[in-house]
Design an enzyme around this catalytic site. Structure first.
Site: not given
Length: 329
Positions: A128-130, A233
């Site tokens: 997904e591109f956010i 992380d």
């Protein structure tokens, strides 16, 4: 962090070194490996991605191990990372971690769609591109949503993860273990200490560290520890917000562990009072938290020592010496 639109590939360090969990898939809804075609990324986007045309491909900066691009289509945008030399197992681990966090429906993470091999060697992951906002968002909201993720995702297998992965480019061993102190001693601290001895011949930090490892249990007396899903992380480069100001976390090194271990990168995360106050409203602070905090920082200082050299040695040694004095061992 550098402001970009989309999901950015950052590292486990204040140095920009990408963190990419590794190995095979075993979630309830596995991400199916793609068969190798001439251009498997384009093929997936134009079929399962439900796009009829790709109108643009633009680079997204931030990482130094993988190439990252935004694919703009008539069905929306996709975020694609590729690596020309490492096989799909690297991105499979990242996908597992993202999927596990995504399924908690708590804090926002990019949903992974496909992992596969490149025909010329190497691998890719489509997700997904956010569209990121202009800030990291509200610290209190971040703290609350992170705690909700920890509370929502538990493991009946104990401490560890479905696969081994990496912290930066260092292997992170996630063998399932029923006891937290044993897991953290063996697969986190002792593993890093051995690396330091092998890489730098550092017998001093190894020998003192082993004394701490053997007596670590004293820091966890009367503490109830449940295996929570951890990002693993969580530093400033892996924290952002979407265009609505909701926090987004990415590039995980996931495993199930003591929730307090999530704050091991706090020296490079910028967590403030509002973050901790909101977090502990959902996940109450346990007695001895302050006493244990530095032992979780130690893992990441040792890893930075192993990755980047002697600049981090003194911080790691100082923590070890302090605990040896406190524990009188």
């Amino acid at each position: 962090m550098v402001a970009h639109l989309g999901v950015i590939s950052f590292s486990s360090s204040c140095h920009l070194l990408h963190s990419s969990p590794q190995l095979s898939l075993c979630l309830h809804k596995p991400i199916v490996m793609a068969t190798v075609s001439t251009d498997p990324v384009r093929e997936w986007i134009l079929t399962e991605g439900k796009a009829s045309q790709i109108t643009g491909i633009s680079p997204v900066g931030g990482g130094c191990i993988n190439l990252a691009n935004r694919y703009t289509t008539d069905a929306g945008s996709f975020f694609v990372k590729t690596n020309r030399s490492i096989g799909p197992e690297m991105f499979e681990g990242e996908a597992l971690g993202l999927s596990a966090m995504y399924e908690t429906k708590s804090i926002r993470v990019p949903q992974p769609y496909k992992v596969g091999a490149l025909p010329t060697g190497g691998s890719y992951i489509i997700m997904e591109f956010i569209e990121f906002g202009s800030s990291r968002g509200d610290q209190a909201v971040l703290g609350r949503k992170l705690a909700e993720m920890h509370k929502a995702a538990k493991s009946e297998k104990g401490f560890g993860f479905h696969v081994n992965n990496t912290i930066g480019s260092t292997p992170q061993i996630n063998t399932w273990t029923s006891d937290w102190v044993e897991f953290y001693s063996k697969h986190r601290l002792a593993f890093q200490l051995k690396l330091a001895q092998q890489q730098f011949g550092d017998s001093a930090i190894y020998e003192k560290g082993q004394r701490l490892v053997k007596n670590l249990g004293a820091l966890f007396e009367d503490v109830t520890i449940e295996p929570c899903l951890l990002h693993g992380d969580l530093w400033s480069g892996n924290i952002s917000s979407d265009k609505n100001g909701e926090p987004v976390i990415l590039d995980p090194a996931c495993y199930y562990g003591h929730n307090e271990a999530e704050f091991g990168m706090s020296w490079c995360a910028g967590f403030g009072g509002s973050f901790y106050n909101a977090y502990f409203e959902v996940m109450p602070k346990q007695a001895g938290f302050e006493k244990r905090r530095d032992v979780y920082l130690l893992y990441h200082y040792l890893n930075h020592y192993n990755l980047f050299g002697s600049g981090y040695r003194s911080s790691a040694m100082s923590i070890i010496d302090d605990y040896l004095r406190i524990l009188k061992v």
